[in-house]
Write an enzyme that holds these catalytic residues in place. Structure first.
Site, mmCIF file in Angstrom:
data_model
loop_
_atom_site.group_PDB
_atom_site.id
_atom_site.type_symbol
_atom_site.label_atom_id
_atom_site.label_comp_id
_atom_site.label_asym_id
_atom_site.label_seq_id
_atom_site.Cartn_x
_atom_site.Cartn_y
_atom_site.Cartn_z
ATOM 1 N N ASP A 135 -12.405 25.432 -8.911
ATOM 2 C CA ASP A 135 -13.003 26.485 -7.736
ATOM 3 C C ASP A 135 -11.948 27.076 -6.852
ATOM 4 O OD1 ASP A 135 -15.653 25.613 -7.952
ATOM 5 O OD2 ASP A 135 -15.100 23.644 -7.426
ATOM 6 N N GLU A 157 -17.136 36.183 -4.725
ATOM 7 C CA GLU A 157 -17.754 36.335 -5.920
ATOM 8 C C GLU A 157 -19.031 36.748 -5.822
ATOM 9 O OE1 GLU A 157 -16.552 34.403 -9.738
ATOM 10 O OE2 GLU A 157 -18.130 33.046 -9.317
ATOM 11 N N ASP A 198 -14.775 31.218 -3.415
ATOM 12 C CA ASP A 198 -15.741 31.160 -4.749
ATOM 13 C C ASP A 198 -16.923 30.096 -4.129
ATOM 14 O OD1 ASP A 198 -16.688 30.949 -7.215
ATOM 15 O OD2 ASP A 198 -15.487 29.163 -7.647
#
Length: 164
Positions: free
Chosen positions: A143, A70, A9
């Protein structure tokens, strides 16, 4: 065949990462954490270099075979989106430098894989990540949970690509 996947992420201040292994349909946590860059560091390229070097150490230590990262979401602040895209690019380049296949996933799909809806909040994703990994009492940063969610999403889609 067992597979080990790192979920990433990306962020310019905090990059979450999580490594999940799947063997015979069972998911297990290998390791996870967060790469933090100094908010006082004014030279942005140094932040990116720190992300690269720390992520490279993680890849060397844990040896994942595949990576899930992502996609950049659309931001109202173009400067923020640009920085996020640069951090993401560093993560992709780091994985590519180790010949690790990288798959990209939009945020809504990452939420849908563990939770069942693309509109889930981060706390719901974190809860389901802990459930899938059989570690209900674990406390991860959001996160890190998102990164683990990316790895779980990737594993789910690689075994059943038509499910989503």
């Amino acid at each position: 065949m067992p597979v080990t996947v790192i979920g990433i992420d990306p962020g310019s201040q905090k990059t979450g990462w999580g490594v999940v292994r799947e063997a015979s349909g069972v998911l297990s946590l290998v390791d996870c954490g967060i790469i933090r860059t100094s908010q006082t560091e004014t030279i942005f390229s140094r932040r990116l270099a720190l992300i690269f070097s720390q992520l490279l150490q993680i890849l060397n230590r844990l040896q994942p075979e595949e990576a899930a990262i992502e996609d950049v979401f659309v931001s109202q602040n173009s400067k923020t989106a640009l920085k996020l895209g640069q951090a993401r690019g560093v993560a992709v380049a780091c994985c590519a430098s180790k010949n690790i296949q990288v798959s990209d996933y939009p945020p809504a799909l990452v939420k849908k894989a563990p939770v069942g809806t693309g509109r889930a909040d981060k706390e719901q994703v974190a809860y389901m990540v802990r459930t899938f990994l059989h570690i209900p009492d674990a406390h991860f940063s959001l996160d890190t949970s998102d990164a683990l969610g990316l790895a779980i999403c990737h594993i789910s889609l690689r075994s059943s690509p038509l499910a989503y």
